[in-house]
Design a protein around this motif. Structure first.
Motif, PDB file in Angstrom:
ATOM      1  N   ASP A   8       0.824  -1.203   0.000  1.00  0.00           N
ATOM      2  CA  ASP A   8       0.000   0.000   0.000  1.00  0.00           C
ATOM      3  C   ASP A   8       0.862   1.258   0.000  1.00  0.00           C
ATOM      4  N   ASN A   9       2.161   1.095   0.089  1.00  0.00           N
ATOM      5  CA  ASN A   9       3.125   2.187   0.006  1.00  0.00           C
ATOM      6  C   ASN A   9       4.200   1.761  -0.995  1.00  0.00           C
ATOM      7  N   PRO A  10       3.853   1.715  -2.287  1.00  0.00           N
ATOM      8  CA  PRO A  10       4.678   1.016  -3.276  1.00  0.00           C
ATOM      9  C   PRO A  10       6.038   1.636  -3.583  1.00  0.00           C
ATOM     10  N   ILE A  11       6.226   2.928  -3.288  1.00  0.00           N
ATOM     11  CA  ILE A  11       7.523   3.561  -3.501  1.00  0.00           C
ATOM     12  C   ILE A  11       8.374   3.361  -2.246  1.00  0.00           C
ATOM     13  N   THR A  12       9.370   2.510  -2.341  1.00  0.00           N
ATOM     14  CA  THR A  12      10.220   2.193  -1.187  1.00  0.00           C
ATOM     15  C   THR A  12      11.460   3.066  -1.215  1.00  0.00           C
ATOM     16  N   VAL A  13      11.629   3.881  -0.185  1.00  0.00           N
ATOM     17  CA  VAL A  13      12.773   4.784  -0.063  1.00  0.00           C
ATOM     18  C   VAL A  13      13.659   4.249   1.049  1.00  0.00           C
ATOM     19  N   PHE A  14      14.941   4.050   0.736  1.00  0.00           N
ATOM     20  CA  PHE A  14      15.827   3.393   1.702  1.00  0.00           C
ATOM     21  C   PHE A  14      17.224   4.000   1.663  1.00  0.00           C
ATOM     22  N   HIS A  15      17.788   4.195   2.827  1.00  0.00           N
ATOM     23  CA  HIS A  15      19.187   4.616   2.935  1.00  0.00           C
ATOM     24  C   HIS A  15      19.909   3.607   3.816  1.00  0.00           C
ATOM     25  N   PRO A  16      21.004   3.017   3.327  1.00  0.00           N
ATOM     26  CA  PRO A  16      21.678   1.962   4.093  1.00  0.00           C
ATOM     27  C   PRO A  16      22.389   2.448   5.346  1.00  0.00           C
ATOM     28  N   LYS A  17      22.616   3.768   5.468  1.00  0.00           N
ATOM     29  CA  LYS A  17      23.398   4.274   6.604  1.00  0.00           C
ATOM     30  C   LYS A  17      22.709   5.397   7.368  1.00  0.00           C
ATOM     31  N   ALA A  18      22.206   6.394   6.655  1.00  0.00           N
ATOM     32  CA  ALA A  18      21.689   7.598   7.306  1.00  0.00           C
ATOM     33  C   ALA A  18      20.308   7.377   7.920  1.00  0.00           C
ATOM     34  N   SER A  19      20.060   8.088   9.016  1.00  0.00           N
ATOM     35  CA  SER A  19      18.741   8.119   9.643  1.00  0.00           C
ATOM     36  C   SER A  19      18.680   9.340  10.561  1.00  0.00           C
ATOM     37  N   PRO A  20      17.678  10.193  10.410  1.00  0.00           N
ATOM     38  CA  PRO A  20      16.634  10.143   9.386  1.00  0.00           C
ATOM     39  C   PRO A  20      17.153  10.608   8.032  1.00  0.00           C
ATOM     40  N   TYR A  21      16.346  10.415   7.006  1.00  0.00           N
ATOM     41  CA  TYR A  21      16.751  10.817   5.671  1.00  0.00           C
ATOM     42  C   TYR A  21      15.510  11.164   4.850  1.00  0.00           C
ATOM     43  N   GLY A  22      15.720  11.946   3.820  1.00  0.00           N
ATOM     44  CA  GLY A  22      14.649  12.310   2.904  1.00  0.00           C
ATOM     45  C   GLY A  22      14.925  11.742   1.534  1.00  0.00           C
ATOM     46  N   ILE A  23      13.976  11.894   0.645  1.00  0.00           N
ATOM     47  CA  ILE A  23      14.082  11.300  -0.676  1.00  0.00           C
ATOM     48  C   ILE A  23      15.241  11.889  -1.479  1.00  0.00           C
TER      49      ILE A  23
END
Length: 298
Positions: free
Chosen positions: A210-225
């Motif tokens: 239901d949230n088909p666009i998966t945004v991922f950062h392997p290191k940073a948190s928090p992060y934006g697109i």
């Protein structure tokens, strides 16, 4: 012609790519759905899933409701149909800049039109208010002056925070609806700056949510697109996944056959970012362990 009262936040043009094998040629095919909240699965028509009445309608309770956003989203879906079909066949669209831009806008709207963005929007303004009340707001404002949107009229973050806090629920809904297209067109430009490539499963299959666009950062948190190093992916079909990234080691506009291990990794990220529902062409019997492990780690 009746107005589009029932409005999908994940459009049917996309969901039908995940139709069950036995229903794929039907006018209204079915998909398998896993409800993470109730931990159960069911099969239903794409007409009945990820849909909400008046999600994008302006003034739904008024005498003259406006459906302009829903109709605009429908046009974007229609324009992007050929791009999605090309991706689903394992074809890239890099030779046609206009097609790639349309695809980028479509994917950006998928991110922005999710009703969860209402909560994200409200939390963001609440955090801004907390910063104002609990820290040196003047210092903060000077550090992020790039976000001042109207210097001529002095419309700063302080004024925006005050304005939003005074909105009622209808006002916040209107703000959400009106921002979908405007924000998506800006996000599309960011997506176009990333490398695009297709991953094709050799074994196993991709799922969506239901949230088909998966945004991922392997290191940073928090992060934006737009954060450096962010990877974005969207399953196009059970066999094809589109991967976007600024630092992806794969070459742009190529199609790569990938093993089951990588398919499961992408499914792990998709499930982790799902709000409540996972969508698949197949039942979830083979994915029960992955679903359980994913949710335990979050």
């Amino acid at each position: 012609m009746s107005e589009p009262v029932r409005q999908h936040w994940v459009p049917k043009i996309y969901l039908r790519n995940f139709a069950t094998p036995e229903s794929i040629n039907m006018s209204s095919p079915k998909v398998n759905v896993y409800d993470l909240g109730f931990k159960k699965q069911f099969c239903t028509s794409i007409d009945k899933v990820l849909v909400q009445k008046h999600l994008y309608t302006l003034g739904a309770d008024s005498d003259s409701p406006l459906y302009v956003v829903e109709k605009t989203l429908a046009k974007i879906e229609g324009w992007s149909k050929s791009c999605i079909e090309a991706f689903s066949k394992g074809q890239t669209i890099h030779t046609n800049p206009q097609s790639k831009y349309i695809a980028a806008v479509f994917f950006a709207t998928l991110l922005m039109r999710n009703p969860h963005m209402l909560e994200v929007q409200e939390n963001g303004f609440r955090d801004l208010k907390d910063l104002r009340e609990n820290s040196n707001y003047s210092s903060l404002e000077s550090k992020i002056s790039d976000f001042i949107i109207d210097e001529e009229n002095g419309e700063s973050l302080r004024e925006i925070s005050d304005w939003f806090s005074q909105l009622d629920q209808e006002g916040k809904h209107i703000f959400f609806v009106r921002s979908i297209i405007d924000t998506a067109t800006t996000l599309a430009q960011s997506l176009l700056k990333k490398k695009w490539c297709l991953l094709r499963s050799v074994d196993g299959y991709f799922v969506t949510s239901d949230n088909p666009i998966t945004v991922f950062h392997p290191k940073a948190s928090p992060y934006g697109i737009c954060t450096d190093g962010v990877h974005i992916h969207i399953a196009i079909t059970p066999r094809i996944l589109l991967l976007l990234g600024g630092e992806v080691s794969l070459d742009e506009n190529q199609v790569y056959d990938v093993p089951l291990e990588l398919v499961e990794h992408m499914n792990y990220l998709t499930i982790a970012k799902a709000e409540r529902f996972i969508i698949s062409s197949f039942t979830f019997d083979d994915l029960q362990n992955l679903i359980r492990e994913t949710k335990q780690k979050i």
